[in-house]
Design a protein around this motif. Structure first.
Motif, PDB file in Angstrom:
ATOM      1  N   TYR A 155       0.827  -1.205   0.000  1.00  0.00           N
ATOM      2  CA  TYR A 155       0.000   0.000   0.000  1.00  0.00           C
ATOM      3  C   TYR A 155       0.860   1.253   0.000  1.00  0.00           C
ATOM      4  O   TYR A 155       0.559   2.220  -0.710  1.00  0.00           O
ATOM      5  CB  TYR A 155      -0.937   0.009   1.216  1.00  0.00           C
ATOM      6  N   LEU A 156       1.932   1.268   0.801  1.00  0.00           N
ATOM      7  CA  LEU A 156       2.798   2.447   0.853  1.00  0.00           C
ATOM      8  C   LEU A 156       3.469   2.702  -0.502  1.00  0.00           C
ATOM      9  O   LEU A 156       3.561   3.850  -0.950  1.00  0.00           O
ATOM     10  CB  LEU A 156       3.847   2.283   1.948  1.00  0.00           C
ATOM     11  N   VAL A 157       3.926   1.654  -1.167  1.00  0.00           N
ATOM     12  CA  VAL A 157       4.538   1.816  -2.491  1.00  0.00           C
ATOM     13  C   VAL A 157       3.501   2.342  -3.483  1.00  0.00           C
ATOM     14  O   VAL A 157       3.778   3.268  -4.258  1.00  0.00           O
ATOM     15  CB  VAL A 157       5.139   0.476  -2.970  1.00  0.00           C
ATOM     16  N   TYR A 158       2.299   1.771  -3.459  1.00  0.00           N
ATOM     17  CA  TYR A 158       1.238   2.218  -4.364  1.00  0.00           C
ATOM     18  C   TYR A 158       0.883   3.684  -4.103  1.00  0.00           C
ATOM     19  O   TYR A 158       0.739   4.475  -5.036  1.00  0.00           O
ATOM     20  CB  TYR A 158       0.006   1.337  -4.182  1.00  0.00           C
ATOM     21  N   ASP A 159       0.753   4.061  -2.836  1.00  0.00           N
ATOM     22  CA  ASP A 159       0.380   5.435  -2.492  1.00  0.00           C
ATOM     23  C   ASP A 159       1.454   6.428  -2.946  1.00  0.00           C
ATOM     24  O   ASP A 159       1.129   7.473  -3.503  1.00  0.00           O
ATOM     25  CB  ASP A 159       0.155   5.527  -0.973  1.00  0.00           C
ATOM     26  N   GLN A 160       2.719   6.091  -2.723  1.00  0.00           N
ATOM     27  CA  GLN A 160       3.791   6.986  -3.150  1.00  0.00           C
ATOM     28  C   GLN A 160       3.835   7.103  -4.680  1.00  0.00           C
ATOM     29  O   GLN A 160       4.068   8.190  -5.220  1.00  0.00           O
ATOM     30  CB  GLN A 160       5.146   6.493  -2.621  1.00  0.00           C
ATOM     31  N   ALA A 161       3.619   6.006  -5.375  1.00  0.00           N
ATOM     32  CA  ALA A 161       3.612   6.056  -6.844  1.00  0.00           C
ATOM     33  C   ALA A 161       2.465   6.917  -7.354  1.00  0.00           C
ATOM     34  O   ALA A 161       2.634   7.696  -8.309  1.00  0.00           O
ATOM     35  CB  ALA A 161       3.514   4.643  -7.404  1.00  0.00           C
ATOM     36  N   GLU A 162       1.295   6.795  -6.747  1.00  0.00           N
ATOM     37  CA  GLU A 162       0.145   7.612  -7.160  1.00  0.00           C
ATOM     38  C   GLU A 162       0.396   9.089  -6.898  1.00  0.00           C
ATOM     39  O   GLU A 162       0.057   9.945  -7.718  1.00  0.00           O
ATOM     40  CB  GLU A 162      -1.117   7.163  -6.423  1.00  0.00           C
ATOM     41  N   ARG A 163       0.989   9.412  -5.756  1.00  0.00           N
ATOM     42  CA  ARG A 163       1.290  10.818  -5.443  1.00  0.00           C
ATOM     43  C   ARG A 163       2.301  11.395  -6.439  1.00  0.00           C
ATOM     44  O   ARG A 163       2.165  12.528  -6.898  1.00  0.00           O
ATOM     45  CB  ARG A 163       1.811  10.947  -4.019  1.00  0.00           C
ATOM     46  N   LYS A 164       3.337  10.609  -6.732  1.00  0.00           N
ATOM     47  CA  LYS A 164       4.357  11.079  -7.677  1.00  0.00           C
ATOM     48  C   LYS A 164       3.753  11.260  -9.067  1.00  0.00           C
ATOM     49  O   LYS A 164       4.039  12.247  -9.760  1.00  0.00           O
ATOM     50  CB  LYS A 164       5.511  10.075  -7.720  1.00  0.00           C
ATOM     51  N   HIS A 165       2.904  10.342  -9.479  1.00  0.00           N
ATOM     52  CA  HIS A 165       2.248  10.446 -10.779  1.00  0.00           C
ATOM     53  C   HIS A 165       1.366  11.699 -10.844  1.00  0.00           C
ATOM     54  O   HIS A 165       1.386  12.431 -11.836  1.00  0.00           O
ATOM     55  CB  HIS A 165       1.408   9.199 -11.045  1.00  0.00           C
ATOM     56  N   HIS A 166       0.613  11.946  -9.787  1.00  0.00           N
ATOM     57  CA  HIS A 166      -0.244  13.135  -9.749  1.00  0.00           C
ATOM     58  C   HIS A 166       0.610  14.398  -9.807  1.00  0.00           C
ATOM     59  O   HIS A 166       0.266  15.359 -10.502  1.00  0.00           O
ATOM     60  CB  HIS A 166      -1.099  13.125  -8.488  1.00  0.00           C
ATOM     61  N   GLN A 167       1.725  14.403  -9.097  1.00  0.00           N
ATOM     62  CA  GLN A 167       2.612  15.564  -9.090  1.00  0.00           C
ATOM     63  C   GLN A 167       3.211  15.794 -10.485  1.00  0.00           C
ATOM     64  O   GLN A 167       3.322  16.935 -10.941  1.00  0.00           O
ATOM     65  CB  GLN A 167       3.733  15.347  -8.074  1.00  0.00           C
ATOM     66  N   LEU A 168       3.583  14.733 -11.170  1.00  0.00           N
ATOM     67  CA  LEU A 168       4.169  14.876 -12.502  1.00  0.00           C
ATOM     68  C   LEU A 168       3.141  15.299 -13.546  1.00  0.00           C
ATOM     69  O   LEU A 168       3.508  15.854 -14.589  1.00  0.00           O
ATOM     70  CB  LEU A 168       4.838  13.568 -12.921  1.00  0.00           C
ATOM     71  N   MET A 169       1.868  15.049 -13.309  1.00  0.00           N
ATOM     72  CA  MET A 169       0.826  15.402 -14.254  1.00  0.00           C
ATOM     73  C   MET A 169       0.402  16.869 -14.156  1.00  0.00           C
ATOM     74  O   MET A 169      -0.257  17.376 -15.048  1.00  0.00           O
ATOM     75  CB  MET A 169      -0.408  14.513 -14.045  1.00  0.00           C
ATOM     76  N   LEU A 170       0.784  17.561 -13.088  1.00  0.00           N
ATOM     77  CA  LEU A 170       0.417  18.968 -12.934  1.00  0.00           C
ATOM     78  C   LEU A 170       1.196  19.834 -13.917  1.00  0.00           C
ATOM     79  O   LEU A 170       2.372  19.594 -14.186  1.00  0.00           O
ATOM     80  CB  LEU A 170       0.683  19.436 -11.505  1.00  0.00           C
ATOM     81  N   LYS A 171       0.538  20.852 -14.416  1.00  0.00           N
ATOM     82  CA  LYS A 171       1.197  21.779 -15.337  1.00  0.00           C
ATOM     83  C   LYS A 171       2.002  22.788 -14.529  1.00  0.00           C
ATOM     84  O   LYS A 171       1.606  23.198 -13.441  1.00  0.00           O
ATOM     85  CB  LYS A 171       0.171  22.511 -16.187  1.00  0.00           C
ATOM     86  N   ASN A 172       3.104  23.217 -15.098  1.00  0.00           N
ATOM     87  CA  ASN A 172       3.943  24.229 -14.464  1.00  0.00           C
ATOM     88  C   ASN A 172       3.429  25.605 -14.886  1.00  0.00           C
ATOM     89  O   ASN A 172       3.476  25.958 -16.067  1.00  0.00           O
ATOM     90  CB  ASN A 172       5.406  24.036 -14.892  1.00  0.00           C
ATOM     91  N   PRO A 173       2.952  26.428 -13.937  1.00  0.00           N
ATOM     92  CA  PRO A 173       2.425  27.758 -14.308  1.00  0.00           C
ATOM     93  C   PRO A 173       3.480  28.671 -14.933  1.00  0.00           C
ATOM     94  O   PRO A 173       3.152  29.568 -15.716  1.00  0.00           O
ATOM     95  CB  PRO A 173       1.938  28.345 -12.987  1.00  0.00           C
ATOM     96  N   ALA A 174       4.742  28.435 -14.640  1.00  0.00           N
ATOM     97  CA  ALA A 174       5.802  29.289 -15.198  1.00  0.00           C
ATOM     98  C   ALA A 174       5.913  29.099 -16.717  1.00  0.00           C
ATOM     99  O   ALA A 174       6.373  30.010 -17.427  1.00  0.00           O
ATOM    100  CB  ALA A 174       7.134  28.971 -14.534  1.00  0.00           C
ATOM    101  N   ASP A 175       5.505  27.973 -17.233  1.00  0.00           N
ATOM    102  CA  ASP A 175       5.576  27.736 -18.680  1.00  0.00           C
ATOM    103  C   ASP A 175       4.549  28.557 -19.448  1.00  0.00           C
ATOM    104  O   ASP A 175       4.690  28.753 -20.658  1.00  0.00           O
ATOM    105  CB  ASP A 175       5.324  26.259 -18.984  1.00  0.00           C
ATOM    106  N   TYR A 176       3.543  29.078 -18.809  1.00  0.00           N
ATOM    107  CA  TYR A 176       2.441  29.779 -19.477  1.00  0.00           C
ATOM    108  C   TYR A 176       2.346  31.255 -19.088  1.00  0.00           C
ATOM    109  O   TYR A 176       1.313  31.874 -19.274  1.00  0.00           O
ATOM    110  CB  TYR A 176       1.108  29.067 -19.161  1.00  0.00           C
ATOM    111  N   GLU A 177       3.415  31.846 -18.561  1.00  0.00           N
ATOM    112  CA  GLU A 177       3.359  33.242 -18.120  1.00  0.00           C
ATOM    113  C   GLU A 177       3.169  34.219 -19.291  1.00  0.00           C
ATOM    114  O   GLU A 177       2.457  35.194 -19.170  1.00  0.00           O
ATOM    115  CB  GLU A 177       4.671  33.613 -17.393  1.00  0.00           C
ATOM    116  N   ASN A 178       3.771  33.979 -20.424  1.00  0.00           N
ATOM    117  CA  ASN A 178       3.750  34.917 -21.542  1.00  0.00           C
ATOM    118  C   ASN A 178       2.634  34.632 -22.536  1.00  0.00           C
ATOM    119  O   ASN A 178       2.562  35.291 -23.572  1.00  0.00           O
ATOM    120  CB  ASN A 178       5.114  34.898 -22.266  1.00  0.00           C
ATOM    121  N   ASP A 179       1.791  33.669 -22.285  1.00  0.00           N
ATOM    122  CA  ASP A 179       0.685  33.363 -23.193  1.00  0.00           C
ATOM    123  C   ASP A 179      -0.470  34.332 -22.967  1.00  0.00           C
ATOM    124  O   ASP A 179      -0.944  34.504 -21.874  1.00  0.00           O
ATOM    125  CB  ASP A 179       0.173  31.942 -22.987  1.00  0.00           C
ATOM    126  N   LYS A 180      -0.892  35.037 -24.046  1.00  0.00           N
ATOM    127  CA  LYS A 180      -2.070  35.903 -23.944  1.00  0.00           C
ATOM    128  C   LYS A 180      -2.702  36.026 -25.259  1.00  0.00           C
ATOM    129  O   LYS A 180      -2.250  36.012 -26.305  1.00  0.00           O
ATOM    130  CB  LYS A 180      -1.680  37.258 -23.390  1.00  0.00           C
TER     131      LYS A 180
END
Length: 82
Positions: free
Chosen positions: A57-82
């Motif tokens: 369970y601990l391995v599964y939970d850590q993998a899910e958290r890491k996957h969720h973290q990697l799926m988030l978009k970086n707001p700094a990549d979209y600062e100049n988009d308008k």
């Protein structure tokens, strides 16, 4: 050949005794013997079952958290988009 199943031959000189299954007590000793035996058997196997499940369970939970973290978009990549 007219015998039923279980009576296909005769044993001579050997005496056997049987209790009819209809005369047995189906739940004899369930409370006094069955329940304590069940608790004992579960207690003996807890150390074999729980640690692998906990580690899994601990391995599964850590993998899910890491996957969720990697799926988030970086707001700094979209600062100049308008």
């Amino acid at each position: 050949m007219g015998h039923g199943f279980g009576e296909l031959f005769k044993l001579r000189g050997i005496v056997t005794y049987r209790i009819s299954p209809f005369e047995l007590k189906a739940f004899a000793g369930v409370i006094s013997h069955g329940f304590p035996n069940t608790v004992r058997r579960i207690a003996e196997n807890v150390l074999y079952i729980v640690p692998p499940l906990a580690v899994g369970y601990l391995v599964y939970d850590q993998a899910e958290r890491k996957h969720h973290q990697l799926m988030l978009k970086n707001p700094a990549d979209y600062e100049n988009d308008k």
